[in-house]
Design a protein around this motif. Structure first.
Motif, PDB file in Angstrom:
ATOM      1  N   ILE A 328      -0.162  47.014  65.991  1.00 37.13           N
ATOM      2  CA  ILE A 328       1.088  46.259  66.152  1.00 37.13           C
ATOM      3  C   ILE A 328       0.730  44.792  66.384  1.00 37.13           C
ATOM      4  N   ILE A 329       1.357  43.913  65.599  1.00 44.66           N
ATOM      5  CA  ILE A 329       1.132  42.470  65.733  1.00 44.66           C
ATOM      6  C   ILE A 329       2.497  41.817  65.954  1.00 44.66           C
ATOM      7  N   ASN A 330       2.675  41.229  67.143  1.00 50.39           N
ATOM      8  CA  ASN A 330       3.981  40.629  67.452  1.00 50.39           C
ATOM      9  C   ASN A 330       4.145  39.248  66.846  1.00 50.39           C
ATOM     10  N   ASN A 331       3.042  38.541  66.636  1.00 49.07           N
ATOM     11  CA  ASN A 331       3.123  37.205  66.055  1.00 49.07           C
ATOM     12  C   ASN A 331       3.078  37.331  64.527  1.00 49.07           C
ATOM     13  N   PRO A 332       4.219  37.063  63.846  1.00 47.99           N
ATOM     14  CA  PRO A 332       4.272  37.274  62.393  1.00 47.99           C
ATOM     15  C   PRO A 332       3.201  36.478  61.633  1.00 47.99           C
ATOM     16  N   ALA A 333       2.765  35.338  62.212  1.00 47.91           N
ATOM     17  CA  ALA A 333       1.765  34.510  61.519  1.00 47.91           C
ATOM     18  C   ALA A 333       0.427  35.242  61.386  1.00 47.91           C
ATOM     19  N   TYR A 334       0.164  36.184  62.287  1.00 44.69           N
ATOM     20  CA  TYR A 334      -1.109  36.914  62.236  1.00 44.69           C
ATOM     21  C   TYR A 334      -1.114  38.034  61.197  1.00 44.69           C
ATOM     22  N   VAL A 335       0.075  38.557  60.868  1.00 43.59           N
ATOM     23  CA  VAL A 335       0.143  39.805  60.094  1.00 43.59           C
ATOM     24  C   VAL A 335      -0.619  39.689  58.775  1.00 43.59           C
ATOM     25  N   ASP A 336      -0.334  38.622  58.004  1.00 49.18           N
ATOM     26  CA  ASP A 336      -0.996  38.471  56.708  1.00 49.18           C
ATOM     27  C   ASP A 336      -2.491  38.219  56.852  1.00 49.18           C
ATOM     28  N   LEU A 337      -2.865  37.584  57.968  1.00 44.85           N
ATOM     29  CA  LEU A 337      -4.277  37.256  58.164  1.00 44.85           C
ATOM     30  C   LEU A 337      -5.144  38.500  58.271  1.00 44.85           C
ATOM     31  N   ILE A 338      -4.604  39.534  58.926  1.00 45.74           N
ATOM     32  CA  ILE A 338      -5.510  40.632  59.281  1.00 45.74           C
ATOM     33  C   ILE A 338      -5.326  41.900  58.459  1.00 45.74           C
ATOM     34  N   GLN A 339      -4.156  42.073  57.820  1.00 43.42           N
ATOM     35  CA  GLN A 339      -3.975  43.350  57.104  1.00 43.42           C
ATOM     36  C   GLN A 339      -4.881  43.430  55.886  1.00 43.42           C
ATOM     37  N   GLY A 340      -5.447  44.630  55.688  1.00 50.45           N
ATOM     38  CA  GLY A 340      -6.211  44.866  54.467  1.00 50.45           C
ATOM     39  C   GLY A 340      -7.691  44.607  54.599  1.00 50.45           C
ATOM     40  N   GLY A 341      -8.136  43.977  55.714  1.00 51.15           N
ATOM     41  CA  GLY A 341      -9.577  43.840  55.941  1.00 51.15           C
ATOM     42  C   GLY A 341     -10.047  45.076  56.691  1.00 51.15           C
ATOM     43  N   GLU A 342     -10.584  44.815  57.898  1.00 53.10           N
ATOM     44  CA  GLU A 342     -11.002  45.945  58.736  1.00 53.10           C
ATOM     45  C   GLU A 342      -9.779  46.734  59.209  1.00 53.10           C
ATOM     46  N   ILE A 343      -8.677  46.022  59.410  1.00 54.44           N
ATOM     47  CA  ILE A 343      -7.459  46.683  59.891  1.00 54.44           C
ATOM     48  C   ILE A 343      -6.639  47.111  58.678  1.00 54.44           C
ATOM     49  N   ASP A 344      -6.366  48.419  58.599  1.00 53.85           N
ATOM     50  CA  ASP A 344      -5.720  48.947  57.387  1.00 53.85           C
ATOM     51  C   ASP A 344      -4.253  48.538  57.296  1.00 53.85           C
ATOM     52  N   ILE A 345      -3.528  48.681  58.404  1.00 55.80           N
ATOM     53  CA  ILE A 345      -2.096  48.361  58.364  1.00 55.80           C
ATOM     54  C   ILE A 345      -1.712  47.577  59.610  1.00 55.80           C
ATOM     55  N   ALA A 346      -1.101  46.406  59.408  1.00 54.25           N
ATOM     56  CA  ALA A 346      -0.567  45.616  60.517  1.00 54.25           C
ATOM     57  C   ALA A 346       0.942  45.830  60.538  1.00 54.25           C
ATOM     58  N   ILE A 347       1.467  46.175  61.706  1.00 54.18           N
ATOM     59  CA  ILE A 347       2.897  46.500  61.817  1.00 54.18           C
ATOM     60  C   ILE A 347       3.576  45.388  62.606  1.00 54.18           C
ATOM     61  N   SER A 348       4.614  44.791  62.027  1.00 57.03           N
ATOM     62  CA  SER A 348       5.353  43.728  62.703  1.00 57.03           C
ATOM     63  C   SER A 348       6.680  44.283  63.219  1.00 57.03           C
ATOM     64  N   PRO A 349       6.829  44.446  64.551  1.00 53.79           N
ATOM     65  CA  PRO A 349       8.104  44.950  65.083  1.00 53.79           C
ATOM     66  C   PRO A 349       9.275  44.059  64.674  1.00 53.79           C
TER      67      PRO A 349
END
Length: 457
Positions: A328-349
């Motif tokens: 879970i990533i609360n800061n929307p600016a981070y979501v695109d940065l981290i999804q798809g690398g080591e972290i498979d799915i970033a979830i933005s509430p």
């Protein structure tokens, strides 16, 4: 529409951004002047500083003739009182409130016009819990969205080398699966949308969005990638509201462990959950993860309120052998940065909540709105009402609808049937129509299309 939004936090701010771009008259109310100035500088909206539950502040925000109040402050009580004041003093037609506290939500008779007049309750924790649950049920999916009470689902998968359809044209999907009706609604290649045609060739690493009846989803996924085994072992970092609700929802079918720092919260969780194992400690404690055989975990979920802690514990779990990590990533600016690398799915509430809110704000008979690709595109479920005289869509074939640019119809749900859309498919009264928009600026045109003319009434 004239809409008052209470709360200029991430949800209120994102909602104002979505709605201001669609020519609505928006006023945002918050006690924080800096936040309001920031929003006012970026968007064409009015702002009012003050407590949103006060009658004087609501009047200043234009409650006398507002069509809708959306109360999304951080306080459940402020949101509920604001809806009461808007109903009693200003007769606001539609009141939406974000309510997080489960103790309120479990009392069904609390929210109606005789008690607390809230027309639509939004519980971000419940929205996110349901979202994660669907991802767990579909191993390998990046996003899973339900339509028409789960009769049809939209699923996003990443195409892999070695998948039967990779390197082939889309029209060959039918030859591979003659008995399964499905439609590829959108493809994202290196972050750019491609409108799928019969001769579009699927490449490895494409994100492919397809729609099918719920029963056929796994068959279609197997065409894009080797199917992942069903999930069995799940480790949840964070025993807050989302962690607790998720464990409760899935513990009867999976082996679930929760890692939680707070000893009192651990005692509460072990008293209230049936078969979930509750561990007290830090999810970024390497020794604890090794001791609990993190390498055997099918999914590691980081669900605390702290983005940095979630990211670090997810990276550690992945390094130590967890097959899949979701964060879970609360800061929307981070979501695109981290999804798809080591972290498979970033979830933005925020994005999950915005979709639920937008469904209630749209005109026409729009039942649900979902952000695809973290807001880059949208999937909309609309109901066709009226007859051939009063409606622009009923009795017409899809090819004759004059859909806005970048818009496709993926499926039509008619009673219990899921009909995959073809050019000659005719739309009937009561059909649930699933549309995809690659360009969100055409939402207003889609709403107009499904708006019923006056001859209907």
């Amino acid at each position: 529409m004239k809409i008052i939004i209470l709360g200029a936090g991430q949800v209120g701010g994102s909602l104002a951004e979505h709605l201001a771009s669609e020519a609505n008259d928006i006023t945002v109310v918050d006690t924080d002047g800096d936040r309001l100035r920031d929003l006012g500088d970026r968007l064409d909206i009015r702002t009012v500083q003050g407590r949103g539950s006060l009658p004087t502040v609501l009047r200043q925000a234009g409650a006398d003739d507002a069509d809708m109040l959306v109360a999304v402050t951080n306080s459940d009580e402020t949101n509920m009182v604001a809806c009461q004041v808007a109903h009693t003093l200003f007769h606001t037609p539609t009141k939406i409130a974000r309510v997080r506290e489960a103790a309120y939500l479990t009392r069904a008779d609390l929210f109606d016009n005789e008690a607390i007049p809230v027309d639509v309750l939004i519980s971000p924790e419940q929205v996110v819990t349901n979202y994660i649950k669907r991802l767990i049920e579909h191993p390998g999916a990046l996003q899973v969205i339900d339509f028409a009470g789960s009769k049809a689902q939209l699923v996003a998968v990443k195409a892999y080398y070695g998948g039967p359809l990779v390197g082939q044209q889309l029209r060959q999907l039918r030859e591979h699966m003659p008995n399964v009706e499905t439609r590829v609604a959108a493809i994202f290649r290196r972050d750019r949308p491609i409108l799928p045609q019969g001769d579009t060739v699927i490449e490895a690493d494409d994100e492919v969005f397809f729609i099918a009846a719920k029963a056929n989803i796994r068959a279609v996924m197997s065409e894009m990638r080797r199917l992942d085994e069903n999930n069995k072992r799940i480790v949840i970092a964070g025993g807050g509201q989302i962690g607790e609700r998720l464990a409760e929802a899935i513990e009867s079918r999976y082996q679930v462990k929760i890692i939680e720092m707070n000893p009192a919260r651990c005692r509460y969780l072990s008293d209230n959950l049936d078969s979930t194992v509750v561990l007290q400690g830090s999810a970024s404690d390497r020794d604890l993860l090794l001791e609990e055989n993190i390498a055997d975990a099918d999914i590691f979920l980081a669900l605390t309120n702290d983005d940095e802690a979630n990211i670090m514990s997810s990276l550690l779990a992945k390094r130590l052998g967890a097959k899949k990590v979701m964060t879970i990533i609360n800061n929307p600016a981070y979501v695109d940065l981290i999804q798809g690398g080591e972290i498979d799915i970033a979830i933005s509430p925020q994005l999950a909540t915005i979709g639920t809110l937008l469904a209630h704000v749209r005109r026409g008979d729009i039942v649900s709105v979902h952000s695809l690709r973290r807001g880059a595109a949208e999937a909309i479920e609309a109901i066709a009402h009226g007859d051939a005289k009063s409606s622009k869509v009923i009795g017409k074939a899809i090819r004759d609808l004059g859909l806005p640019p970048g818009t496709t119809i993926g499926a039509i749900i008619r009673d219990e049937q899921v009909l995959i859309a073809h050019d000659d498919t005719m739309i009937q009264t009561g059909d649930h129509v699933i549309l995809f928009l690659v360009d969100k600026k055409h939402i207003r045109d889609v709403e107009k299309l499904f708006h019923v003319g006056l001859s209907f009434f």
